[in-house]
Design a protein around this motif. Structure first.
Motif, PDB file in Angstrom:
ATOM      1  N   PHE A  15      69.905  58.187  27.947  1.00  0.00           N
ATOM      2  CA  PHE A  15      71.118  57.381  28.104  1.00  0.00           C
ATOM      3  C   PHE A  15      71.446  56.646  26.818  1.00  0.00           C
ATOM      4  O   PHE A  15      70.605  56.047  26.198  1.00  0.00           O
ATOM      5  CB  PHE A  15      70.932  56.352  29.222  1.00  0.00           C
ATOM      6  N   ALA A  16      72.679  56.721  26.460  1.00  0.00           N
ATOM      7  CA  ALA A  16      73.111  56.086  25.223  1.00  0.00           C
ATOM      8  C   ALA A  16      73.135  54.582  25.352  1.00  0.00           C
ATOM      9  O   ALA A  16      73.343  54.060  26.427  1.00  0.00           O
ATOM     10  CB  ALA A  16      74.514  56.549  24.875  1.00  0.00           C
ATOM     11  N   HIS A 209      74.632  55.407  36.282  1.00  0.00           N
ATOM     12  CA  HIS A 209      74.137  54.582  35.175  1.00  0.00           C
ATOM     13  C   HIS A 209      75.294  54.190  34.251  1.00  0.00           C
ATOM     14  O   HIS A 209      75.442  53.012  33.889  1.00  0.00           O
ATOM     15  CB  HIS A 209      73.066  55.384  34.424  1.00  0.00           C
ATOM     16  N   GLU A 210      76.106  55.173  33.883  1.00  0.00           N
ATOM     17  CA  GLU A 210      77.209  54.878  32.957  1.00  0.00           C
ATOM     18  C   GLU A 210      78.253  53.977  33.608  1.00  0.00           C
ATOM     19  O   GLU A 210      78.808  53.088  32.959  1.00  0.00           O
ATOM     20  CB  GLU A 210      77.855  56.171  32.452  1.00  0.00           C
ATOM     21  N   HIS A 213      77.175  50.482  33.442  1.00  0.00           N
ATOM     22  CA  HIS A 213      77.541  49.875  32.158  1.00  0.00           C
ATOM     23  C   HIS A 213      78.995  49.423  32.199  1.00  0.00           C
ATOM     24  O   HIS A 213      79.339  48.346  31.713  1.00  0.00           O
ATOM     25  CB  HIS A 213      77.409  50.899  31.024  1.00  0.00           C
ATOM     26  N   HIS A 219      70.976  47.646  29.520  1.00  0.00           N
ATOM     27  CA  HIS A 219      69.698  48.322  29.772  1.00  0.00           C
ATOM     28  C   HIS A 219      68.609  47.316  30.112  1.00  0.00           C
ATOM     29  O   HIS A 219      68.598  46.197  29.610  1.00  0.00           O
ATOM     30  CB  HIS A 219      69.275  49.118  28.533  1.00  0.00           C
TER      31      HIS A 219
HETATM   32 ZN   LIG Z   1      72.722  53.354  29.216  1.00  0.00          ZN
END
Ligand SMILES: [Zn+2]
Length: 257
Positions: A15-16, A209-210, A213, A219
């Motif tokens: 994940f970024a 997850h995104e 955000h 995170h």
């Molecule tokens: Zn992330």
């Protein structure tokens, strides 16, 4: 970076760090022709549209910080729906439903209400405009969920499966409020993931997850939570994720925006 999924599947599951394009308007001028912001109060109800669930009590979450030191975190306005569009170019087959399920999961955990505005041809961009009246009318642009490639979105290079974040705006005297956001999904990488055991559930978890955000979670250094930076097989929100999302559904309504 250890993962129970095996080395081959690590690709595309990282994940970024989220993209948080922030737009700051020291003075909002919504009534002027050619304004960079829409007329205030679009769809603003007098009370929150949904009620977040009671907190799980967990503290295993991190909230994205506000630019304002006096404001501990930023939320969407719970008195209006969060609109979203999907750019389906390159979408792996069957993933439309996974997006809808991921949105439903975030909505249930936060109390925020989402409205699907359909398919868009808008490409994701790093400095995405928060107000695009020609494309979306005189309101804040909807959240863009875009299937993309590392060529188009360099943030997706390497082991990055997706990115997510939102833009916040402040009118004087009010807290920062998220007004729109963007999710970029690595279509080539996730097409491979789709073929793996649990592939659809993993992709749904990545989108969750995104989207978390997008609504304001950062995170957390706890691999049992979905908001851990790297997915190690988590398919659903953990108790910390849920506590954070419930809190993010309790933001202030800002009809002046
Ligand atoms: Zn992330």
């Amino acid at each position: 970076m250890a993962t129970v999924l095996g080395v081959g599947l690590v690709v595309g599951l990282y994940f970024a760090p989220s993209l948080f394009d922030r737009y700051i308007l020291s003075q909002a001028l919504p009534h002027l022709p050619g304004s960079e912001v829409p007329p205030p109060g679009f769809e603003a109800a007098s009370s929150p549209l949904g009620i977040p669930p009671a907190s799980t009590g967990s503290t295993a979450y991190v909230l994205q910080e506000s630019r304002d030191a006096d404001q501990p975190f930023v939320t969407y306005d719970p008195c209006r729906p969060v609109h979203y569009v999907v750019r389906t170019d390159l979408a792996p087959p069957g993933t439309d439903q996974l997006i809808q399920e991921a949105v439903s999961a975030v909505s249930a955990a936060s109390g925020l209400q989402f409205v699907y505005d359909g398919i868009t041809s808008e490409a994701p961009t790093k400095g995405r405009e928060a107000y695009q009246p020609d494309r979306y009318g005189k309101r804040w642009a909807p959240v863009l969920i875009a299937w993309s490639t590392p060529e188009e979105a360099p943030e997706l290079t390497g082991r990055i499966a997706g990115t997510g974040g939102s833009a916040s705006i402040q009118v004087p005297g009010e807290p920062y409020v998220y007004v729109t956001g963007q999710v970029q999904l690595d279509a080539p990488g996730l097409t491979e993931t789709l073929a793996s055991p649990n592939g659809p559930a993993l992709i749904r978890a990545i989108i969750m997850h995104e989207l978390a955000h997008v609504v304001g979670l950062g995170h957390v250094n706890d691999p049992t939570q979905l908001m851990y930076e790297e997915n190690s097989g988590q398919l659903d929100f953990g108790d910390g994720d849920r506590a954070g999302l419930a809190l993010l559904g309790t933001g202030k309504c800002v009809p002046r925006l």
